[in-house]
Design a protein around this motif. Sequence first.
Motif, PDB file in Angstrom:
ATOM      1  N   PRO A  42      -7.390  -6.180   5.171  1.00 55.97           N
ATOM      2  CA  PRO A  42      -8.047  -5.083   4.316  1.00 55.97           C
ATOM      3  C   PRO A  42      -7.580  -4.207   4.122  1.00 55.97           C
ATOM      4  N   ALA A  43      -7.965  -3.352   3.113  1.00 55.22           N
ATOM      5  CA  ALA A  43      -6.974  -2.567   2.172  1.00 55.22           C
ATOM      6  C   ALA A  43      -7.112  -1.252   2.788  1.00 55.22           C
ATOM      7  N   GLN A  44      -7.219  -0.769   3.907  1.00 47.79           N
ATOM      8  CA  GLN A  44      -7.417   0.466   4.907  1.00 47.79           C
ATOM      9  C   GLN A  44      -6.083   0.081   5.823  1.00 47.79           C
ATOM     10  N   ALA A  45      -5.909  -1.431   6.167  1.00 50.52           N
ATOM     11  CA  ALA A  45      -5.441  -1.352   7.565  1.00 50.52           C
ATOM     12  C   ALA A  45      -3.869  -1.621   6.364  1.00 50.52           C
ATOM     13  N   ALA A  46      -4.237  -2.330   5.271  1.00 48.32           N
ATOM     14  CA  ALA A  46      -3.134  -2.516   4.761  1.00 48.32           C
ATOM     15  C   ALA A  46      -2.102  -1.039   4.710  1.00 48.32           C
ATOM     16  N   LEU A  47      -2.258   0.416   4.309  1.00 45.15           N
ATOM     17  CA  LEU A  47      -1.808   1.008   3.661  1.00 45.15           C
ATOM     18  C   LEU A  47      -0.407   1.403   4.071  1.00 45.15           C
ATOM     19  N   ALA A  48      -0.313   1.360   6.297  1.00 42.79           N
ATOM     20  CA  ALA A  48       1.077   1.740   5.801  1.00 42.79           C
ATOM     21  C   ALA A  48       1.782   0.543   5.789  1.00 42.79           C
ATOM     22  N   ALA A  49       1.041  -0.831   5.629  1.00 47.54           N
ATOM     23  CA  ALA A  49       2.207  -2.028   5.003  1.00 47.54           C
ATOM     24  C   ALA A  49       2.157  -2.280   3.910  1.00 47.54           C
ATOM     25  N   ALA A  50       1.663  -1.037   2.938  1.00 55.85           N
ATOM     26  CA  ALA A  50       1.974  -2.323   1.761  1.00 55.85           C
ATOM     27  C   ALA A  50       3.896  -1.464   1.540  1.00 55.85           C
ATOM     28  N   ASP A  51       4.305  -0.483   1.937  1.00 51.27           N
ATOM     29  CA  ASP A  51       5.182   0.347   1.520  1.00 51.27           C
ATOM     30  C   ASP A  51       5.621  -0.434   0.623  1.00 51.27           C
ATOM     31  N   ALA A  52       7.127  -0.903   0.912  1.00 55.55           N
ATOM     32  CA  ALA A  52       8.122  -1.952  -0.113  1.00 55.55           C
ATOM     33  C   ALA A  52       7.775  -2.705   0.093  1.00 55.55           C
ATOM     34  N   GLY A  53       6.954  -3.801   0.195  1.00 55.20           N
ATOM     35  CA  GLY A  53       6.982  -5.043  -0.312  1.00 55.20           C
ATOM     36  C   GLY A  53       7.146  -5.609  -1.318  1.00 55.20           C
ATOM     37  N   PRO A  71       8.074  -4.326  -4.652  1.00 55.84           N
ATOM     38  CA  PRO A  71       9.312  -4.040  -5.022  1.00 55.84           C
ATOM     39  C   PRO A  71      10.757  -5.846  -4.435  1.00 55.84           C
ATOM     40  N   ALA A  72      10.225  -4.990  -3.125  1.00 52.47           N
ATOM     41  CA  ALA A  72      11.338  -6.073  -2.539  1.00 52.47           C
ATOM     42  C   ALA A  72      11.395  -7.546  -3.235  1.00 52.47           C
ATOM     43  N   PHE A 104      14.123  -9.728  -4.831  1.00 43.08           N
ATOM     44  CA  PHE A 104      15.221 -10.625  -4.712  1.00 43.08           C
ATOM     45  C   PHE A 104      14.872 -11.731  -5.585  1.00 43.08           C
ATOM     46  N   ARG A 105      14.251 -11.848  -5.878  1.00 42.98           N
ATOM     47  CA  ARG A 105      13.967 -13.319  -6.898  1.00 42.98           C
ATOM     48  C   ARG A 105      14.496 -13.019  -8.331  1.00 42.98           C
ATOM     49  N   ALA A 106      14.205 -11.809  -8.637  1.00 41.49           N
ATOM     50  CA  ALA A 106      15.006 -11.269  -9.793  1.00 41.49           C
ATOM     51  C   ALA A 106      16.611 -11.672  -9.132  1.00 41.49           C
ATOM     52  N   VAL A 158     -13.226  -5.044   1.605  1.00 39.16           N
ATOM     53  CA  VAL A 158     -11.949  -4.053   0.144  1.00 39.16           C
ATOM     54  C   VAL A 158     -11.344  -4.930   0.882  1.00 39.16           C
ATOM     55  N   ARG A 159     -10.035  -5.313   0.023  1.00 41.18           N
ATOM     56  CA  ARG A 159      -8.728  -5.771   0.453  1.00 41.18           C
ATOM     57  C   ARG A 159      -7.890  -6.221  -0.467  1.00 41.18           C
ATOM     58  N   ARG A 160      -6.408  -5.637  -0.369  1.00 41.20           N
ATOM     59  CA  ARG A 160      -5.569  -5.925  -0.612  1.00 41.20           C
ATOM     60  C   ARG A 160      -4.834  -6.968  -0.229  1.00 41.20           C
ATOM     61  N   LEU A 161      -3.282  -7.496  -1.083  1.00 39.53           N
ATOM     62  CA  LEU A 161      -2.434  -8.521  -1.406  1.00 39.53           C
ATOM     63  C   LEU A 161      -1.317  -7.730  -0.715  1.00 39.53           C
ATOM     64  N   ILE A 162      -0.545  -7.861   0.413  1.00 44.58           N
ATOM     65  CA  ILE A 162       0.466  -6.991   0.904  1.00 44.58           C
ATOM     66  C   ILE A 162       1.962  -8.009   1.127  1.00 44.58           C
ATOM     67  N   ALA A 163       3.021  -7.615  -0.012  1.00 41.85           N
ATOM     68  CA  ALA A 163       4.314  -8.943   0.241  1.00 41.85           C
ATOM     69  C   ALA A 163       4.819  -8.776   1.842  1.00 41.85           C
ATOM     70  N   GLN A 164       5.355  -9.864   2.319  1.00 39.75           N
ATOM     71  CA  GLN A 164       5.347 -10.130   3.286  1.00 39.75           C
ATOM     72  C   GLN A 164       7.212 -11.265   3.381  1.00 39.75           C
TER      73      GLN A 164
END
Lengths: 1113, 490
Positions: B357-368, B370-371, B375-377, B338-344
């Motif tokens: 992995p979705a679970q590992a990503a939980l912590a990293a997900a935060d503001a990626g 929206p930021a 930025f692109r807008a 189970v995976r997620r795309l996390i903005a870097q």
Amino acid sequence: MHYLEFATASNFSFLRGASHPEELMAQAARLGLAGIGLCDRNSVAGVVRAHLAKCEQNLPLKYHPGARLVFADGTPDIFVFPRDRAGWGRLTRLLTAGNLRGKKGECLLHLDDLLAHIFGLELIAMSGNATLLSRLRAAAPGRVRLAASMLYRGRDRARLARLKETARGCQVPLIAINDVHFHHPDRRPLADVLACIREKTTIERAGRKLSANAERHLKSPDEMARLFRDAPEAIEETLRLSDELTFSLDELRYEYPDETIDGFANAQDALTHLAYQGAARRYPSGLPPKVRATVEHELALIAQLQYAPYFLTVHDIVRFARSQKILCQGRGSAANSAVCFCLGITEVDPDRADLLFERFISPERREPPDIDVDFEHGRREEVIQYIYGKYGRERAGIAATVICYRGRSSIREVGKAFGLSEDTIGALSSSIWGGGGDGNADLARAGLDPDSRRVRQIAALAREIAGFPRHLSQHVGGFVITRSRLDEVMPIGNGAMPDRTFVEWDKDDLDALGILKIDVLGLGMLSCIRKALDLVDHHYGERLTLATIPAEDSAVYRMLQRADSLGVFQVESRAQMTMLPRLKPANFYDLVIEVAIVRPGPIQGDMVHPYLRRRRGQEQVTYPSKELEAVLSKTLGVPLFQEQAMKIAIVAAGFTPAEADKLRRAMATFKRVGTIGSFQRKMIDGMLANGYARDFAERCFHQIEGFGEYGFPESHAASFALLVYASAWLKCRYPDAFAAALLNAQPMGFYAPAQIVRDAREHGVAVRPPDVNHSQWDSTLEPGPCAAERLHDLHRAMRDDLRANHAMRLGLREIKGLSEEDAKSVVARRDVSYDSVRDVWLRTGLSPRVLERLADADAFSSLGLTRREALWAAKALGRVGDSDDDLPLFGSNAGAAAARTVSREPDVALPPMPLGEEVVNDYRFLRLSLRAHPAQFLRGDLGQRGTLRNEALRGLANNTRVKISGLVTCRQRPGSAKGVVFMTIEDESAVANVIVWPKVFERVRPVVLGARYVAVAGRVQEESGVIHVIADQLEDLTLLLGRLAEQGADIDSLARADEVRRPIEDQREAYALGGRNRLLRLMREMPELIGDLDVTAPGSAHAPTRHATSPRV
Amino acid sequence: MIVAVDEAAERLGLHAGLALAQARAMHPALEAIAEDAEADAGLLEKIADWCLRYTPLVALDAPDGLTLDIGGCAHLYGGEQQLVADLGARIAQAGFAYTIAIAGTIGAARAAAHFGAPGSYTGGEERGLLAPLPLSALRLAPGTVAALARVGLKRVGDIVDLPRSPLTARFGGELLRQLDRALGLEHEPLNPRLPVAPYVAEQRFAEPIAREEDVLAILTRLAGRLQFALERRGDGARRLELTLFRTDGEVRRIAAGCSRPLRDPAQIRALFVERLAALADAFDPGFGFDMARLSVLVAEPSPPEQIGIGGGENAAEADRQVDQLADRLSARLGSRRVRRLIAQDSHIPEIAAANMPAQAALAAADAGWPAFRQFRAEAGLAPRPLRLLQRPEPIEAVAEVPDGPPLRFRWRRALHEVIAAEGPERIEGAWWSEHGGHPSGNLARDYFRVEDKSGLRFWLFRSGLYRDLMREDLAQGAAAPTWFLHGTFA
């Protein structure tokens, strides 16, 4: 195609722009731009440098200084350019308003500020916000433009089309910009690193905080035209705007204040009058014809160049100082003119010393005269306040100093941006006396692989960033005074201290624009001399001034020839002490040479030995030609002064004085890579043409080059030599007054009080300890024994020269941690002698803590109290609870109550303090001991180790093997001595000089750097009476001191000149930061780069760079 | 500033208090580790917790000491000597140097341990023990010790017989208070680090246990013992703590709270089953636990009504639900599936989103995201495709030099005629990275959005710039720009 780039940020947009202003100018010219508009963020700090680059290199560019306004109220950025002088004044006032609103280095601008100062400004708005555009247009009709840029953001053409619409709708022209942040795309890595420093992040983490690409560089007109092919009118608009802008920084020239003096039609008349009035005072028996001719000549020049107001300004400041009895002395090329002597600005009599005044203002050089005035350091503030008072803050300000990234700070910041650990960075940037020129060794010591790609990147970027400005600071004493409002000439900003404001330009900038600046510097030696003169007047009834100290007293020269110069201005350093017995100065001009010769320049240019050989008659004095004999005869054919170098260029190589002056400036700072090469060709070709041998011509040039960057002008040397003579005279005749004055002028000079006191005692002066019943704040003189009777053997030669017959009472200022205010209240309430610690407390109301300080310093001995007894008594004061600061209750019954408390207390017998511990405590609380030298207590141990007393060195034959020991007082590693470390150590018998060669140093490094007490084994070397021990082995005996007392190993005996305690590396780097030399240094440090340097490094060396201004020598 | 040195550094003559720059100047190869006072304190606390196995009364004596009240405990080990032997052996095994002293007062024991007189002293011996020790052996402020030394008073013996009032007048009451406490003339209470729990049950094991079931079985047994005690006073547990002592000295403390006071061992067991499950990998028995303790930290008399766990219908709640979904799916399908795309935070497209992995990503997900969008807008940048190709695929393209869009290109053998194009968006490589950030190297890229005749939209780029090609210093080895397709737009 023609195009001007109007949006150009230099590295004065701190941590944003990645190119020097000079680089931008040179690159613009190279690309064939029609011109450039320099605009940094809310600042014009870099505009003068760009202006200079254009003028000096004759770049075919139009140049428009301006600023990028960044607003605090959310308004999008706007570029502004002054149309004319009045517009410039409004721009600087606008920036001043923003600066004064913010903290130091901050400029808080609001749109309303712009609207209030908008007249005379041309605007380029960065945003197509229609409301903003119409507001601006209403305020500045016809002077607003809308910026468009093509920066490869994916939708540039669509954006451009939209902007065209907006511009049409708002009826403002569209103007092409490239929002330039660096001159060449290769600066992208540096720009990224700057962004990391700015955002306090690392290159790996910075992500979108970095630019996606390198497009914000200067682009050629063709490229800009191609990018703006959809809107060619935007390119043309740049030329139209340029035509509107007529302002040039040259218009700021000669903003001299009007110095009108009542009764005179103009400044020149007043100056002439004052000069002749002064001349009559200086030469009561009539003006010597030679001096008269000089004065006339100078006055004519001054009239021609209209410099009279400048001289009057300096004269007025000096006159004020004199009226307040503040000792001062002028320095600089113009200072040693006959006019300045007559005006009393300097004391160097043009008749007494036959000086070259080539550098005195010349009509060819449109540069203001250069006069720095040194004042007593303690009273400089009074002078500053006078200047503010006279001209007002509207017309007087302090110049800026541009603080630049230097070796250490640059490696630190770049290392941080690369995510190196604090520890690694610390290791890289803080190594004292590291590598010895081999940078790789330093890298390796910090645990980095010098060959790794990343480390090479860090090193390269650190070198590139070195010399970048990081912020502006306030100059120590450079004053700028203008005729019109200062803030209409340049912006003013807040300093770090409250109520301190300083202007945005540094001294070089002001110089370049010909704006009046005068250095009001503090000089410790002037304070010392004034204090010594006062003491001599008071205790010996001899009223002297700098001018009336008996000239050419042979006793003074005899003393200096023995290297007996501790405390004497300029010649008290270890290197000077070594030189004095060799040079054997016998007259004033010898002192001028003495001051100039022990400088990195002559040493590196290898001029010292030829000069010494010739002076001793070991080498024939020859001159390459008749013309040069005139130039070099005073220095026996060896060029020692900057003036001589210039004169050689003029006389032998056919330089015009103006060219020679350029050469001087190139030499002084080596600011520009490549410049010196062209001078070299010109000089050598010129000398060949005049019939000199190529070999000789090249040697001449290398000599000039050798001391170029450290060039020391004769005029400075002469001013200094006068103070050398004055201080030496005082030391020679009145060592008591001189030592007291030295102590009272601390901190200054090379030595700490311990060494000054030791020297005074060796000169027969009785020194008495600080005492609550006898001492003032300052050290004072008391009736005492005749010094001549008590001379140490070393100095017996001066038996008949000494006039001192006072003892020196150390002042309470020698007590560590005692404030002047507290000490003065002890003195003030001492109408009758104090009879107990409690008495002092009750009378002064000082906190018990302060009395403990006095007790620790053993200042109650006149009361019959030992240190411990006094402390025990002080500890008991006023302590009801645990609070430390209870004050006594003043009142009628306070004494009675006190007596009761005392009588109730049972007696406590304290263990007596052993003498060794007393000595250690003397060092702890006074930094010196009058009781004994710590070495005395170690004699037994030292004897077992086979160490001699230092006095035994005298009389040993050269190369005798010896072992000596002593407290370490000073360690130095001069840049000019190729890694040799000079140590000074002292035991109870004498001071000894130790030389540690680099090979030995690497072996004993921890001892040299860490030991407080050392034993040195080595060979004796004696030359001209100067004895050195060349160390083979050093042993750390610090722990022996621990036997004296627990804190014995902490005895601090270091002189002020000790370089381990006070590293001076940064300063040295500053000297070395000149272009060519920087390259040399770089090659020495990074040998692997030599290959790269043969080809021009892209983007870095494309344009010559201006670097940190070298401080004056 | 150096705060501590190891033996090797000590041999070089370095010592605490020396400036680091100075030390480095003396020994350039010096290795320095930044002081982490927090970690040191944490370690001391850990050791203190471990000492709870001997007595519940353990006090910190920062920075490097502990005080244990072993009154009434020593007999469990067969006497003081045996306790010291056991404690010493275990501490040494954990790799610490130590000194232990037992005395009748805290002050005397501490002084003996710190100033080189380890051993066991009985009441009344304090005076003899302390007299030769330096005054810093009494817990005095360094300033007081220094002040005493300056008047010549350096050892405890120097002051012990002096008249008291002059001493107090000069050095404050603390001096004699500490002296009296050390001598046992004044009582000193111990200030334990952790509150002593109202209910405690513990068990030691001859053979260490490691399996979760065993731990739960022990837990149930301990809960059973507590149940008895709780019932007797009509209390229920609101907050419990299970303390597991590992053989290697690690101490695991697992706290569990409940909204309703509990006594039932089964319910307590259920509570900890959840907690242990949540800890999952954190439950690391090492070589096993040799002691377990269950403490009731908070007890309450009357059981209140259970309160339902409600939640607002807000975004945070929605996020949490997504997270819970991810948890459940991961539990069922395996956490790597189970995976997620996390903005870097990067300009470079293939790095701008990380597949984690979705679970590992939980912590990293935060503001990626929206930021990223913001930025692109703000920069007015064009949208990128939602998904990129696994890696950019080379294409043949005909395009305008130097930076024009492709006119036509061939991808996977099909030819596409471009009818509309937008670009370029220029993105340069990460010069600081060995591979330039782009897997394909450090070349700059010009990205275009193009549409072909059939209405398909592509994201493609030119790799390498003509600008660089024209430069002499870079020309060597530089190839003409090549084209790649990086993604398609839906």
